[in-house]
Write an enzyme that holds these catalytic residues in place. Structure first.
Site, short mmCIF file in Angstrom:
data_model
loop_
_atom_site.label_atom_id
_atom_site.label_comp_id
_atom_site.label_asym_id
_atom_site.label_seq_id
_atom_site.Cartn_x
_atom_site.Cartn_y
_atom_site.Cartn_z
N ASP A 14 0.68 -1.11 -0.04
CA ASP A 14 0.21 0.30 0.13
C ASP A 14 0.96 1.40 -0.26
OD1 ASP A 14 -2.23 1.84 0.72
OD2 ASP A 14 -1.50 1.76 2.63
N ASP A 16 0.10 4.80 1.25
CA ASP A 16 -0.19 5.87 2.28
C ASP A 16 -0.08 5.13 3.57
OD1 ASP A 16 -1.54 8.72 1.10
OD2 ASP A 16 -1.88 6.84 -0.14
MG LIG Z 1 -2.79 3.10 3.89
#
Ligand SMILES: [Mg+2]
Length: 217
Positions: A14, A16
């Protein structure tokens, strides 16, 4: 998970609060004066309390009217997570492939992907007209299902079986790709994500993923 040296494997991260320490939408919202609202909605979405796509549209709407120069400004504020260079170098040295799939935005992820040497990446796109953000997202939204689709597509392209894939994430929108992967690693994660992961990393250093793959950190 011990990977044989001959095998190719895929690690999908992922973006962020995993690849980077920030939530990019919050940095953009800073410039729009909507950070408080956006941070609250982001937190609830990452805990799995809100529909991701609807909540993303709502948050992006607050960015309407920002000049596109905001991408360069925000890009300078993004802080890659500690250990990210070691992780990517370690995966590549072992013959693996690194992908990043983001509920954030290509406008910010593209320069980062080039700097970090990512093999695959996918994110949302912000609509810009006449040099200003319209407050709309272009194309299909990268939500939990789209993240799982990206992992499966990249694995298929590289002829890597799903049991040789690893997903690393922190939020509720990472759970489907974590479910699709051979190994699910919760990193800096929300409680629900920790409960559903195979392994949990509490120390916010991405090089800690390497020993889990049987690779040296
Ligand atoms: Mg995230």
């Amino acid at each position: 998970m011990i990977l044989s040296s001959a095998s190719t494997f895929l690690v999908v991260l992922d973006a962020d609060s995993t690849l980077i320490q920030d939530e990019v939408i919050e940095l953009l919202a800073d410039a729009a004066g909507s950070r408080e609202l956006v941070a609250d909605v982001t937190e609830r979405a990452m805990r799995g309390e809100l529909d991701f796509a609807d909540s993303l549209r709502e948050r992006v709407l607050t960015l309407a009217g920002l000049p596109d120069t905001v991408f360069a400004e925000v890009g300078r504020r993004i802080r890659p997570t500690e250990g990210v260079h070691e992780l990517i170098a370690g995966i590549h040295a072992a013959g693996g492939v690194v992908g990043v799939v983001s509920g954030g935005f290509h406008e910010l992820l593209d320069p980062l992907a080039a700097d970090l040497g990512l093999d695959h990446w996918r994110a949302n796109r912000l609509e810009v007209e006449g040099g200003y953000l319209t407050g709309r997202v272009l194309g299909p939204i990268i939500d939990a299902e789209a993240k799982a689709v990206a992992l499966r597509e990249w694995a298929a392209q590289r002829r890597i079986i799903l049991s040789q894939t690893i997903a690393v994430g922190d939020g509720a929108n990472d759970l489907r790709m974590m479910d699709a992967a051979g190994l699910a690693v919760a990193f800096n994660a929300k409680p629900r994500v920790k409960r559903e992961a195979d392994l949990v990393i509490e120390n916010c250093n991405l090089s800690q993923v390497l020993p889990l793959l049987g690779l040296r950190g």
